[in-house]
Write a protein that holds these residues in place. Structure first.
Motif, PDB file in Angstrom:
ATOM      1  N   TYR A 254       0.828  -1.204   0.000  1.00 31.36           N
ATOM      2  CA  TYR A 254       0.000   0.000   0.000  1.00 31.36           C
ATOM      3  C   TYR A 254       0.867   1.261   0.000  1.00 31.36           C
ATOM      4  N   GLU A 255       1.921   1.249   0.777  1.00 29.88           N
ATOM      5  CA  GLU A 255       2.779   2.430   0.913  1.00 29.88           C
ATOM      6  C   GLU A 255       3.681   2.644  -0.309  1.00 29.88           C
ATOM      7  N   TRP A 256       4.318   1.589  -0.779  1.00 32.00           N
ATOM      8  CA  TRP A 256       5.341   1.741  -1.815  1.00 32.00           C
ATOM      9  C   TRP A 256       5.043   1.011  -3.114  1.00 32.00           C
ATOM     10  N   GLY A 257       4.021   0.230  -3.133  1.00 28.20           N
ATOM     11  CA  GLY A 257       3.729  -0.546  -4.337  1.00 28.20           C
ATOM     12  C   GLY A 257       4.541  -1.833  -4.358  1.00 28.20           C
ATOM     13  N   ASN A 258       4.326  -2.618  -5.359  1.00 30.23           N
ATOM     14  CA  ASN A 258       4.998  -3.899  -5.478  1.00 30.23           C
ATOM     15  C   ASN A 258       5.515  -4.021  -6.909  1.00 30.23           C
ATOM     16  N   VAL A 259       6.821  -4.088  -7.073  1.00 32.08           N
ATOM     17  CA  VAL A 259       7.411  -4.145  -8.413  1.00 32.08           C
ATOM     18  C   VAL A 259       7.113  -5.462  -9.121  1.00 32.08           C
ATOM     19  N   HIS A 260       6.790  -6.498  -8.387  1.00 33.45           N
ATOM     20  CA  HIS A 260       6.503  -7.797  -8.994  1.00 33.45           C
ATOM     21  C   HIS A 260       5.154  -7.802  -9.708  1.00 33.45           C
ATOM     22  N   TRP A 261       4.287  -6.844  -9.397  1.00 31.09           N
ATOM     23  CA  TRP A 261       2.980  -6.804 -10.041  1.00 31.09           C
ATOM     24  C   TRP A 261       3.099  -6.542 -11.529  1.00 31.09           C
ATOM     25  N   TYR A 262       4.176  -5.870 -11.944  1.00 31.61           N
ATOM     26  CA  TYR A 262       4.332  -5.570 -13.371  1.00 31.61           C
ATOM     27  C   TYR A 262       4.517  -6.843 -14.194  1.00 31.61           C
ATOM     28  N   CYS A 263       5.177  -7.812 -13.614  1.00 31.35           N
ATOM     29  CA  CYS A 263       5.422  -9.047 -14.364  1.00 31.35           C
ATOM     30  C   CYS A 263       4.415 -10.148 -14.031  1.00 31.35           C
ATOM     31  N   CYS A 264       3.924 -10.148 -12.816  1.00 30.04           N
ATOM     32  CA  CYS A 264       3.130 -11.286 -12.342  1.00 30.04           C
ATOM     33  C   CYS A 264       1.640 -10.998 -12.196  1.00 30.04           C
ATOM     34  N   GLY A 265       1.223  -9.765 -12.391  1.00 31.08           N
ATOM     35  CA  GLY A 265      -0.190  -9.418 -12.288  1.00 31.08           C
ATOM     36  C   GLY A 265      -0.511  -8.661 -11.011  1.00 31.08           C
ATOM     37  N   ASP A 266      -1.361  -7.671 -11.136  1.00 32.49           N
ATOM     38  CA  ASP A 266      -1.789  -6.837 -10.020  1.00 32.49           C
ATOM     39  C   ASP A 266      -3.042  -7.459  -9.400  1.00 32.49           C
ATOM     40  N   PRO A 267      -2.989  -7.877  -8.136  1.00 29.28           N
ATOM     41  CA  PRO A 267      -4.154  -8.520  -7.530  1.00 29.28           C
ATOM     42  C   PRO A 267      -5.338  -7.568  -7.369  1.00 29.28           C
ATOM     43  N   LEU A 268      -5.078  -6.282  -7.212  1.00 25.49           N
ATOM     44  CA  LEU A 268      -6.180  -5.325  -7.078  1.00 25.49           C
ATOM     45  C   LEU A 268      -6.896  -5.154  -8.419  1.00 25.49           C
ATOM     46  N   GLU A 269      -6.137  -5.157  -9.502  1.00 20.09           N
ATOM     47  CA  GLU A 269      -6.761  -5.131 -10.829  1.00 20.09           C
ATOM     48  C   GLU A 269      -7.497  -6.445 -11.104  1.00 20.09           C
ATOM     49  N   ALA A 270      -6.955  -7.534 -10.590  1.00 20.89           N
ATOM     50  CA  ALA A 270      -7.611  -8.830 -10.752  1.00 20.89           C
ATOM     51  C   ALA A 270      -8.973  -8.826 -10.066  1.00 20.89           C
TER      52      ALA A 270
END
Length: 99
Positions: free
Chosen positions: A41-57
């Protein structure tokens, strides 16, 4: 499942398997420790770019549930609500001794 498969093949915003991946991403995300969730929440997650964003999911799952028939949407909603319940569960107290 057959209606989800049909939806994945007929909608331009879905590919085969997207709904299953979205359910898995959301389920995995809500079961993470709270400190990891706060970090995301504070800094984001760089792995979401390659593995998928769970909030978008999770947003995609809402869109799919609106596109399904009432019966199929209800079945998918039951699966998604299990993870939503974990997401909404209050945090355990930090003071385990009860002081």
């Amino acid at each position: 499942m057959s209606e989800i498969t049909r939806l994945e093949r007929t909608r331009n915003y879905l590919r085969p398997g997207d709904v299953s991946v979205a359910v898995g991403l959301w389920k995995k995300y809500v079961h993470q420790p709270e400190r990891d969730l706060w970090h995301d929440y504070e800094w984001g997650n760089v792995h979401w770019y390659c593995c998928g964003d769970p909030l978008e999911a999770r947003v995609l799952l809402d869109i799919v549930m609106r596109a399904l028939s009432p019966r199929s949407a209800r079945e998918l909603r039951m699966i998604v609500e299990r993870s939503d319940a974990v997401w909404g569960r209050p945090s355990p107290p930090y003071d385990v001794d009860g002081r």
